[in-house]
Write an enzyme that holds these catalytic residues in place. Structure first.
Site, PDB file in Angstrom:
ATOM      1  N   ILE A 170       0.837  -1.196   0.000  1.00 13.36           N
ATOM      2  CA  ILE A 170       0.000   0.000   0.000  1.00 13.36           C
ATOM      3  C   ILE A 170       0.876   1.252   0.000  1.00 13.36           C
ATOM      4  CG2 ILE A 170      -1.615   1.363   1.390  1.00 13.36           C
ATOM      5  CD1 ILE A 170      -3.064  -0.861   0.028  1.00 13.36           C
TER       6      ILE A 170
ATOM      7  N   ALA B 153       2.378   1.637  -3.474  1.00 16.66           N
ATOM      8  CA  ALA B 153       1.401   2.026  -4.493  1.00 16.66           C
ATOM      9  C   ALA B 153       0.874   3.439  -4.266  1.00 16.66           C
ATOM     10  CB  ALA B 153       0.240   1.036  -4.509  1.00 16.66           C
ATOM     11  N   GLU B 154       0.735   3.823  -3.003  1.00 17.79           N
ATOM     12  CA  GLU B 154       0.151   5.127  -2.700  1.00 17.79           C
ATOM     13  C   GLU B 154       1.112   6.286  -2.930  1.00 17.79           C
ATOM     14  OE1 GLU B 154      -2.804   6.166  -1.860  1.00 17.79           O
ATOM     15  OE2 GLU B 154      -3.788   4.231  -1.752  1.00 17.79           O
ATOM     16  N   SER B 155       2.323   6.174  -2.439  1.00 18.83           N
ATOM     17  CA  SER B 155       3.233   7.320  -2.442  1.00 18.83           C
ATOM     18  C   SER B 155       4.559   7.053  -3.109  1.00 18.83           C
ATOM     19  CB  SER B 155       3.498   7.766  -0.997  1.00 18.83           C
ATOM     20  OG  SER B 155       4.196   6.736  -0.294  1.00 18.83           O
TER      21      SER B 155
ATOM     22  N   TYR C 243      -4.990  -0.350  -9.648  1.00 15.97           N
ATOM     23  CA  TYR C 243      -4.451  -0.205  -8.293  1.00 15.97           C
ATOM     24  C   TYR C 243      -4.501  -1.536  -7.540  1.00 15.97           C
ATOM     25  CZ  TYR C 243      -4.215   1.481  -3.429  1.00 15.97           C
ATOM     26  OH  TYR C 243      -3.885   1.680  -2.112  1.00 15.97           O
TER      27      TYR C 243
END
Length: 684
Positions: free
Chosen positions: A503, A506-508, A614
């Site tokens: 996560i 993938a997020e930042s 995602y």
């Protein structure tokens, strides 16, 4: 620099040595003391009016960031700066980013004054579009005749809205006839097709008479299709009017396919459409009726004339058939994909899966085997179907003394790392990008590795993910940063640490200061409201959104929020990932409509492209992080329980799959399961 195997110890020794070269000042001074003095001096020059920064900067003459002090003073007082002041600075710091910043600030001031003679004297090639147009204005003022193809077309064909500085140049091109009506119409229609109403309106303003009226109608139809097209029944049947209706209906279908369909039923026979106009509307209706899984979606897709089909309509044909469990229709839709689409692992994997549904397992097996060579979401799933280990082929960077020396002597890079050490990350990234433009590929790869070694992980993640030659540098692309902290917090939240890592990635992409357009912050991209609620319930310190730039706090809040999200979906990490990205309400709608689908089919039928990709990205990253931590990885299919089936996070004792590097996989570069640009942040 070749990508090759080098003993890890040797690489670390090199990284340490290079770090020393880049961080030691020329004189034997304490770098920590210099940093504190720089902070004080920089705060002084940033005040209005500037403070006594020179006294504070005593002893910083050999500090990498010293030129930023004087550059800031010059730029803030540019209206009063003399030519001698500017020339002195440019001479002392040639080729640096501060020199570039001062030069460009002065050029903007000269353009504001209309002093084109001095402008040309200070001009250097620039990436700034305003200055590019100012330079063309300076050339016009000097009596030069511009060549449209060489001078103006590169700016004109850029789809982004043109800055105001370009207006005089474009006016001159209109006046001499090089910027023709045909060129204006091409730009306007391209902008209308892309939904860029600002660019379309700017192009429309260049036209006059009936052309202007027709252009304004197109702009209005795209920007406000419902209100504008309500008047279309009274419009004359003319080519540009039909363009307005076609572009407007295509945009309307994107926003409200049902209303657009109703309007098309009224207007379809009202006008004499050409093929391009009619196909634009039919394609938009078919695609956007499909994204909402309307009952007529499949019929609309199958009724499209071949000329109206595109990649989007062909892909949605597959998804609609898949959602309906019509395996023969799904296979036929897969057959209709373009040759390029059929090479993609997504569609090859789905072909094999559909063949298994049709009890044609012998045909599916070799496709699974081929896709399983890829270290990606579909590659891992394919390996699970044939019970094979995962094909992950890690590589390392080989040393090259000449390249190491070149990187060590790069002063721009030294400034980038110094800003990074100070926590001034936006400034650090500007210097990094400036430095990277000067390096060749081997040096860039080495610089990115150094960034990784120094804990500036996002620079390595972005660079190595974008370069096909370095996508197998898994250590750098998937950092195990904060490992003790992430494992502890994930365990406390009842989730798999590999999933928490995925996560974050993938997020930042490990940008600790990531701040999205949706106002999400930090490594796990948390909204301030969510963070505040979690902090209160978990008794964690939180005062303001900027607190979320603290990686440890962000991970603490993010993992606990992720754990609660998983609990809402029977522990399922893939469903929780979808909700983490898209929100619970959309996921609820999708579950109501398609909860009986197999998990891999359900993921492929997610209407939101961002969320669809995602979820696959997070699941693939989970496998890679599991392997990075344990040497093996929990089967991806085991992370995808059927909807309604309970799931528990794996423990150290959970059986995991082996990882190998087959010869055929080692010979090729596997597709990157990540994005190569900063990811769009979800609203949570």
């Amino acid at each position: 620099m070749p990508i090759d195997v080098l003993p890890r110890g040797a690489r670390r020794l090199f990284a340490v040595a290079l770090a020393v070269l880049l961080t030691l000042p020329a004189a034997a001074q304490d770098r920590g003391s210099q940093r504190e003095r720089f902070r004080s001096a920089y705060a002084a020059v940033s005040r209005t009016p500037p403070g006594d920064w020179k006294k504070l900067a005593t002893g910083l003459e050999d500090y990498p960031l010293y030129p930023y002090l004087e550059a800031t003073v010059l730029r803030r007082g540019i209206t009063k700066a003399t030519r001698a002041d500017i020339e002195s600075f440019l001479t002392r710091w040639p080729g640096s980013l501060p020199e570039n910043d001062v030069r460009e600030t002065y050029l903007r001031e000269l353009a504001r004054r209309g002093d084109w003679t001095q402008f040309r004297a200070f001009w250097k090639s620039s990436r700034d579009r305003d200055l590019q147009c100012d330079n063309l204005r300076a050339r016009l003022a000097a009596g030069e005749k511009l060549d449209f193809a060489a001078d103006i077309d590169p700016i004109w064909t850029n789809p982004r809205t043109l800055p105001a500085a370009c207006d005089p140049v474009l006016a001159a091109a209109r006046g001499n006839g090089s910027l023709t009506d045909a060129r204006v119409w091409n730009r306007l229609l391209d902008a209308a097709a892309a939904g860029n109403t600002e660019s379309a309106a700017a192009a429309a303003s260049m036209l006059s008479g009936p052309d202007r009226e027709a252009a304004d109608r197109i702009v209005a139809a795209v920007s406000n299709p419902a209100a504008t097209l309500a008047k279309a029944e009274q419009w004359p049947d003319e080519p540009r009017v039909r363009d307005a209706v076609a572009y407007g209906l295509a945009r309307y279908a994107r926003r409200d396919s049902t209303s657009a369909e109703t309007l098309w039923a009224k207007l379809g026979s009202r006008f004499k459409w050409d093929d391009a106009q009619k196909n634009r509307v039919l394609n938009a209706l078919a695609v956007y009726r499909s994204t909402s899984y309307s009952p007529d979606a499949l019929a609309r897709l199958k009724a499209l004339p071949p000329e109206a089909e595109d990649d989007a309509s062909r892909e949605w044909h597959v998804r609609i058939a898949l959602a309906g469990g019509d395996w023969k229709e799904t296979l036929a839709a897969l057959d209709d994909l373009s040759a390029l689409q059929q090479k993609d692992s997504r569609w090859r994997y789905l072909r094999a899966r559909v063949l298994t549904k049709l009890d044609r397992k012998n045909e599916a097996a070799p496709i699974f085997a081929d896709v399983a060579h890829e270290a990606s979401f579909h590659g891992f799933l394919a390996a699970d179907w044939i019970d094979e280990p995962y094909a992950i082929c890690p590589r390392t960077l080989a040393a090259d003394p000449a390249v190491e020396k070149a990187v060590a002597s790069q002063s721009d890079l030294a400034r980038a790392f110094e800003f990074q050490t100070l926590g001034m990350l936006p400034e650090a990234r500007r210097e990094w990008d400036f430095a990277m433009r000067k390096l060749d590929d081997p040096a860039k790869r080495l610089a990115a590795d150094l960034a990784y070694r120094r804990g500036w992980y996002d620079r390595a993640v972005f660079f190595y993910s974008a370069d096909p030659e370095t996508q197998r540098l898994y250590e750098q692309r998937f950092p195990l940063a904060l490992e003790t902290h992430v494992k502890r917090e994930a365990s406390g939240a009842g989730i798999d640490p590999a999933w928490a890592y995925a996560i974050i990635r993938a997020e930042s992409a490990w940008m600790t200061d990531a701040h999205s357009h949706a106002d999400a912050y930090g490594l796990m991209q948390l909204l301030p409201g969510v963070a505040k609620h979690m902090a209160q319930s978990e008794k964690l310190p939180y005062n303001r959104p900027s607190d979320l730039f603290d990686p440890t706090l962000n991970v603490e809040l993010g993992t606990r929020y992720l754990g609660r999200m998983a609990d809402r979906y029977d522990g399922s990490p893939w469903l929780a990932s979808a909700a983490y990205n898209a929100g619970e309400a959309p996921v609820g709608r999708w579950l109501d409509a398609r909860a009986t689908l197999d998990p891999d089919f359900f993921i492929e039928t997610i209407p939101y492209k961002e969320t669809r990709e995602y979820v696959g990205r997070v699941l693939a990253f989970s496998v890679i992080y599991d392997w990075r931590m344990n040497g093996k990885a929990l089967a991806l299919s085991a992370r995808m329980p059927r909807i309604g089936q309970a799931y528990a996070a794996p423990s150290d004792a959970t059986p995991r799959k082996g990882v190998v590097c087959p010869a055929e996989a080692a010979a090729t570069v596997a597709p990157d399961p990540s994005t190569t640009v900063p990811p769009a942040a979800p609203a949570h």
